[in-house]
Write an enzyme that holds these catalytic residues in place. Structure first.
Site, PDB file in Angstrom:
ATOM      1  N   VAL A 128       0.833  -1.208   0.000  1.00  0.00           N
ATOM      2  CA  VAL A 128       0.000   0.000   0.000  1.00  0.00           C
ATOM      3  C   VAL A 128       0.861   1.250   0.000  1.00  0.00           C
ATOM      4  O   VAL A 128       0.369   2.362  -0.239  1.00  0.00           O
ATOM      5  CB  VAL A 128      -0.954   0.013   1.213  1.00  0.00           C
ATOM      6  CG1 VAL A 128      -1.939  -1.132   1.118  1.00  0.00           C
ATOM      7  CG2 VAL A 128      -0.170  -0.059   2.526  1.00  0.00           C
ATOM      8  N   LYS A 150       4.775  -3.270   8.271  1.00  0.00           N
ATOM      9  CA  LYS A 150       5.840  -2.410   7.760  1.00  0.00           C
ATOM     10  C   LYS A 150       7.148  -3.189   7.813  1.00  0.00           C
ATOM     11  O   LYS A 150       7.556  -3.660   8.880  1.00  0.00           O
ATOM     12  CB  LYS A 150       5.940  -1.132   8.590  1.00  0.00           C
ATOM     13  CG  LYS A 150       6.949  -0.127   8.085  1.00  0.00           C
ATOM     14  CD  LYS A 150       6.879   1.164   8.894  1.00  0.00           C
ATOM     15  CE  LYS A 150       7.837   2.223   8.357  1.00  0.00           C
ATOM     16  NZ  LYS A 150       7.725   3.496   9.122  1.00  0.00           N
ATOM     17  N   ASP A 285       6.344  14.447  11.782  1.00  0.00           N
ATOM     18  CA  ASP A 285       6.190  14.225  10.342  1.00  0.00           C
ATOM     19  C   ASP A 285       4.697  14.222  10.002  1.00  0.00           C
ATOM     20  O   ASP A 285       4.183  13.309   9.351  1.00  0.00           O
ATOM     21  CB  ASP A 285       6.835  12.892   9.950  1.00  0.00           C
ATOM     22  CG  ASP A 285       7.152  12.812   8.460  1.00  0.00           C
ATOM     23  OD1 ASP A 285       7.145  13.871   7.801  1.00  0.00           O
ATOM     24  OD2 ASP A 285       7.397  11.703   7.967  1.00  0.00           O
TER      25      ASP A 285
END
Length: 511
Positions: A128, A150, A285
């Site tokens: 993704v 991840k 972030d």
């Protein structure tokens, strides 16, 4: 230890790419650039076709993953790379072509030491998202939970280690030239970048950051952090709860789903202020790709590789600075800079207050939609050189995040103003932390901690001055003047005569 010629060769290769994108033009033209660096830049651009408009982000993207992360770090340093370059570097989206799933599968299984099917009932082979450090796949655990997996890219640790070593070497050479380069502290920039990268290259630390942020945000129910699956998380693999939401960058989809975009913007700003000022630990972030609107109206965040931390004393200063700029109390803002040690004491407080007024006042009469925290903070950077202000990395990371949050909020509500939305939260926090009740509470806590240390202090005194042992105390001795008759052989002669006289006296007494 890598030899200097290898560092120079790497810098030459990277520099040629930067030159071809026009990214070295500002360095060459800046009068504060050390002369050896300017000469090196001229060599790098020799024969290159330079575009009219520099493409900083494209240049770092072309160099590779480590350069992308460095570019994101430099985006927080408009005082170093210039406002134009810093703004363009914010475009770095950290996207790279994905690796084949066979490589990812091997990476997961080597990290777990067991087959993939032991942990996941299914996993989608098409990722993704794919970034410079890792890529993400959707999966279902053996218990039936929807998760995001991840996975760290193979070989990325060695690649970053080589690049960082060269960055450190180059920063040391530039800083050793003194002058403006030393004031900007390039070695500290690379050290900050190295710490960020160390966290991102160990996915357990990223998981820990997400867990810590979730605990700190319990008082802000409109901001959600996905849960970590610790049993499936390692240094190379991070497994966390899957979120179904709409990215905050897709305003049309948000409106179609009947989300209140104005309310979302307010929730985002309040969540950021809660993290930065109240908790001192913030997601650094917070761009549109890492923020989602959940179906129930909450905002969720992902990607916790870059986090900022500010201690309580610095947060108090920060809150007072923000509130002083909001209310136009430039004298107090100037005093805080001196109290915090951001401005050396040989400068004048009143002069610094006037410089701050020159930054803040032009914005006070503007319409709400035209005011910008980012523009005001950029103005503050412009006066740092005149007042010999050294770089404060934690505040620069915060500045970058504030600009980013303001940009996301404006995308949701073009009329929003970060100042006005922030003022109630900052005012209440200052009253809570700096009011009389807080002062009394701090004094009580300090005194109780001092009382708690008293037993240990007494034990330390006893160790330094122990109780006398069983031997009887020595009798008092009469003070006798020491005769100094010279040096060298004279001292020896006196010593011999004194010994002889003492022996004679003892012999007479014996007889």
């Amino acid at each position: 230890m890598t030899a200097p010629p290898i560092h120079l060769w790497r810098l030459f290769k990277w520099g040629r790419i930067l030159a071809r994108h026009g990214a070295l033009r500002g360095i060459e033209r800046d009068p504060n650039t050390p002369r050896p660096v300017r000469r090196f830049v001229r060599v790098l651009r020799f024969g290159a076709r330079i575009p009219d408009v520099p493409r900083y982000a494209d240049a770092f993207q072309a160099i590779g993953p480590a350069a992308i992360k460095l570019g994101q770090t430099l985006a927080t340093r408009p005082d170093l790379v210039g406002e134009e370059a810093a703004h363009d570097l914010l475009r770095l989206q950290d996207a790279l072509p994905p690796l084949p799933f066979a490589v990812i599968r091997q990476r997961i299984e080597s990290s777990y030491g067991r087959p993939l099917e032991t942990f996941f009932a299914s996993i989608e082979e098409t990722p993704v998202g794919a970034a410079s450090i890792a890529q993400v796949h959707r999966a279902v655990t053996t218990e039936g939970a929807q998760v995001a997996v991840k996975v760290l890219r193979p070989g990325v640790e060695a690649e970053f280690a080589r690049a960082i070593e060269t960055y450190e070497w180059a920063a040391a050479q530039v800083e050793g030239m003194g002058g403006e380069a030393a004031r900007l502290r390039p070695r500290l920039i690379i050290e900050t970048f190295k710490r960020w990268t160390a966290r991102e290259l160990d996915l357990r630390r990223e998981a820990a950051s997400a867990s810590e942020l979730a605990e700190g945000m319990t008082a802000e129910p409109d901001f959600y952090v996905p849960a970590i699956d610790w049993q499936r998380t390692t240094g190379k693999v991070l497994v966390l709860e899957w979120l179904d939401g709409i990215k905050l960058s897709d305003r049309a989809a948000l409106v179609a789903a009947r989300h209140d975009t104005t309310a979302l913007a307010g929730k985002l700003i309040r969540a950021f202020l809660r993290q930065a000022i109240a908790e001192g630990f913030f997601h650094a972030d917070m761009h549109q790709g890492n923020l989602f609107a959940l179906p129930d109206g909450r905002i969720a965040a992902i990607d916790f590789g870059i986090m900022g931390r500010i201690d309580r004393r610095a947060r108090v200063w920060l809150a007072e600075i923000l509130y002083g700029l909001i209310t136009g109390n430039y004298k107090r803002v100037a005093e805080i800079h001196f109290e915090a040690g951001y401005v050396p004491p040989h400068h004048n407080v009143a002069e610094f207050a006037t410089a701050l007024r020159a930054v803040g006042e032009p914005m006070r009469g503007l319409p709400v939609k035209d005011m910008s925290v980012g523009a005001m903070l950029d103005g503050l950077f412009n006066i740092t050189r005149d007042f010999d202000m050294q770089t404060q990395p934690h505040l620069l990371l915060l500045q970058k995040t504030m600009v980013m949050v303001e940009g996301v909020a404006r995308g949701l509500d073009p009329e929003i103003n970060l100042w006005e939305t922030s003022a109630p939260f900052v005012r209440e926090w200052i009253r809570t932390e700096l009011g009389p009740e807080a002062a009394v509470a701090d004094r009580i806590i300090t005194d109780l901690r001092t009382l708690a240390r008293l037993p240990q202090l007494i034990r330390n005194i006893e160790l330094r001055y122990p109780t006398p042992g069983g031997a009887p105390p020595a009798p008092p001795l009469r003070e006798i003047e020491v005769v100094r008759v010279g040096g060298g052989w004279r001292y020896a002669a006196v010593a011999v005569l004194a010994a002889a006289a003492s022996a004679a006296a003892m012999w007479i007494a014996f007889l």
